[in-house]
Scaffold this motif. Sequence first.
Motif, PDB file in Angstrom:
ATOM      1  N   SER A   1      35.146 -37.521  -2.529  1.00 50.88           N
ATOM      2  CA  SER A   1      35.818 -36.347  -1.968  1.00 50.88           C
ATOM      3  C   SER A   1      34.778 -35.296  -1.579  1.00 50.88           C
ATOM      4  N   LYS A   2      34.789 -34.894  -0.312  1.00 56.41           N
ATOM      5  CA  LYS A   2      33.810 -33.924   0.187  1.00 56.41           C
ATOM      6  C   LYS A   2      34.501 -32.991   1.181  1.00 56.41           C
ATOM      7  N   THR A   3      34.064 -31.745   1.235  1.00 56.53           N
ATOM      8  CA  THR A   3      34.620 -30.791   2.203  1.00 56.53           C
ATOM      9  C   THR A   3      33.513 -29.875   2.711  1.00 56.53           C
TER      10      THR A   3
ATOM     11  N   GLU B   1      33.167 -27.338   6.164  1.00 58.37           N
ATOM     12  CA  GLU B   1      33.765 -26.802   7.379  1.00 58.37           C
ATOM     13  C   GLU B   1      33.003 -25.560   7.819  1.00 58.37           C
TER      14      GLU B   1
ATOM     15  N   SER C   1      33.226 -30.108  11.125  1.00 58.49           N
ATOM     16  CA  SER C   1      33.641 -30.282   9.737  1.00 58.49           C
ATOM     17  C   SER C   1      33.583 -31.747   9.342  1.00 58.49           C
TER      18      SER C   1
ATOM     19  N   ILE D   1      35.647 -33.800   6.107  1.00 59.39           N
ATOM     20  CA  ILE D   1      36.516 -33.715   4.936  1.00 59.39           C
ATOM     21  C   ILE D   1      36.928 -35.128   4.541  1.00 59.39           C
ATOM     22  N   SER D   2      36.751 -35.463   3.283  1.00 63.29           N
ATOM     23  CA  SER D   2      37.175 -36.774   2.788  1.00 63.29           C
ATOM     24  C   SER D   2      37.949 -36.603   1.494  1.00 63.29           C
ATOM     25  N   THR D   3      38.961 -37.444   1.324  1.00 62.83           N
ATOM     26  CA  THR D   3      39.781 -37.436   0.109  1.00 62.83           C
ATOM     27  C   THR D   3      39.998 -38.873  -0.335  1.00 62.83           C
TER      28      THR D   3
ATOM     29  N   ALA E   1      38.879 -39.925   5.703  1.00 67.74           N
ATOM     30  CA  ALA E   1      37.807 -39.005   6.086  1.00 67.74           C
ATOM     31  C   ALA E   1      37.994 -38.590   7.543  1.00 67.74           C
ATOM     32  N   THR E   2      37.680 -37.338   7.830  1.00 69.70           N
ATOM     33  CA  THR E   2      37.771 -36.817   9.192  1.00 69.70           C
ATOM     34  C   THR E   2      36.509 -36.027   9.508  1.00 69.70           C
ATOM     35  N   LYS E   3      35.873 -36.382  10.608  1.00 65.88           N
ATOM     36  CA  LYS E   3      34.700 -35.644  11.087  1.00 65.88           C
ATOM     37  C   LYS E   3      35.028 -35.062  12.454  1.00 65.88           C
TER      38      LYS E   3
ATOM     39  N   PHE F   1      27.625 -30.565   7.984  1.00 64.82           N
ATOM     40  CA  PHE F   1      28.719 -31.549   8.006  1.00 64.82           C
ATOM     41  C   PHE F   1      28.220 -32.948   8.372  1.00 64.82           C
TER      42      PHE F   1
END
Length: 719
Positions: free
Chosen positions: A657-659, A661, A666, A668-670, A682-684, A702
């Motif tokens: 899990s990383k954030t 922004e 950005s 973000i991974s969950t 994950a979204t980049k 990021f």
Amino acid sequence: MKQKYLHLLLLIGTYCMTAQNKEEIKNFFWNSNDNYSKIINVPEKYKNESAVIIYKNENYDFHKFGKSVTYTTSTRKRIKLQDQAAITEFSEFSFRDKFYVKKGFSWKKGTLTLGIKIVKQDGKEIEIDVDKESVTEDDSKKIAISNLEVGDIIDFYFHSVEPFKSIEAFGFEPVEATLGENYPILNLKMTFETENDFFVNFNSYNGAPELKKIETKKSSDRKYELIASDVAKNDFPRWFLPLVELPCYKFQVFFARSGKFEQRADAFLPKDESEIKKIVSKEDILDFYTSKFYPNGNLNDVNDFLKDKKFASEEEKLKEIYYFARHQFYTRYIEAYVLGETNIVAYPYHLYNSYPIFFNSEEQFIRYFMEYLKKNEIDYDIIVATGRENGPIKDILIQQNARVLLKINTTNPLYFGNFTPYSLPNQFDTSLENTNAYALKVTKNKKVTDIEEIKLPGSTNQNNISKVMLQTSFDIASNTLNISKTTSLFGNNKSFEQSNKMNFYDYINEDYERYQTTPLLELVRNKKMKEKYKKEYDALLSKLKDKQSESLKNATEKEYDVKVDNFSFTILNTGRYSDTEPFEYKENFSIKDNFIKKAGPNYIIEIGKLIDSQVEISEKEHKRENNIYTVFPRTFNYKIEFTIPEGYTANGIEKLSKTIENETGSFISTVTITNNVLTLEATKKYNHDYEPVSNWQKMIAFLDAAYQLTQEKILLKKQ
């Protein structure tokens, strides 16, 4: 050993001699008047540089002799080698001393002469016998430079002559180059020579010195010089447009013997051959394109297509005409082209009822669509633009750098640009997005009468999306990961991949079905010949598909940097008829003995590596002086569903899990676990296609987070 290539296509520089022999060429560069022959030291400020170019001399020469034209190029460099990396860089040369030139209407033999000498630290000069020391490999020669030491100077030149015949207009390939290189340059001199019938566009940009005219004895001869000193090096980092920011020059030479050829030239020519054209004005653009684009074409096919059809809006109608024209004048004839090129059918076009109208350029398509717009009194403009890598439209100098679009002024304007089997309305070269362009105003759908500057629209990271879904299971017995991967691409991400992942047979039947067109071989009336053609065509398709499958498998192996087995590829949606539909495909494959490590009764899974490879910013790249130009704003969504083997639990998932922004983008991974399925999402996002260098560290934040996820592991612990 890293090679220093001197291939013909990379040649820069020119000098022309009437008696072209090796001694005269050598004497031109290395003679008693050479002011740089005694320089063996460089300024203290450059002591930590890998190498320093003491002198760089480029020469360009364009001359004619009756119907013969000769283009001669040469470059000399004198370089101080200051570390082992520089020695490796210049310890081997590859070149072609003889080649054939295809310019004008003839093939002629060209020549390249290479000279190399080493200057030791005590001033001793060692000239290399290139003819004796070089060895031939295939169609080129190689020469190794031995006994180089730190502190030595390598002084080399190459001189190329390209003769050809021309009785018509001929445009030489444009030259666009930065002054600087990877090493600093203490002294730079460029000479440029032409004569009557050679038209020149030349300009300097971003603080580069101007081209200065040198007086000559003959009025028909013209000579120019560009001189610079202490030219800074540049590392040319990723996501950088050198011609936009660095001192540079651009030029093109056009040969035209008479006024009628000048009129036909695909170039923004100066009014007189004795002048150097530095600026292409809006008026020049207007004059050039007014005669180039005009309504032209028979609309019977389009009218037949539209008969009895209804559309929700004018925009939807025009889009459907676009798709129809793409098939009727392009994809419909692809099979004929393939059958003809492979000699399965000698002349396949005779199978059609009439002589085929085949659009092989955007210009043809634009003229045809202009005819429809004129007949139906629909307002439109012709847009002239240039990719941002070339600098702003006001600085356009070379006609080949111009791109032409059609802007249809409906309630929601439509842009027609790229014309390929995959192209869509409102899709044009991504390098044109958000750039200023010229709009040629068409009065009463007939004649271009005015020109104005406009700004082209751009896309966002909500338009350009990649969605990747991986379903993964671990076969403990075979130590194998079995993967089913579905990729859905939208916007520019889609157009980037369609031509890489599809061949004509992947979409041509889709077009035939949509437009009820008869496939080519069904038009063959002779039953025996039809069977023969089909058999040969099926064999060809089988070979092409095997080759495609191997290529796609190699691409997947490169992506994950491992060997894959049991590979298959299936296209789920071509995405060729709507900007809201994705190009979607599915890959199945297995990875054995990679991304898996046994630890006693447990297993370590490198689960982060299942995400597509991510940008790794090296320590050297952290320090940056140039602004950042990425391709376009974009979003990447990843979802990995990993089935945890029965009897095991997944530990260490919190690291997934990383954030991060900020204004540049950005990552973000969950991660969750439900019913023994670990789901990693994950979204980049890249927010813009340009960032000032002051935002570089924010981008790194990021980008590093995304790369770090690919290095993360989980532990499958035996219960």
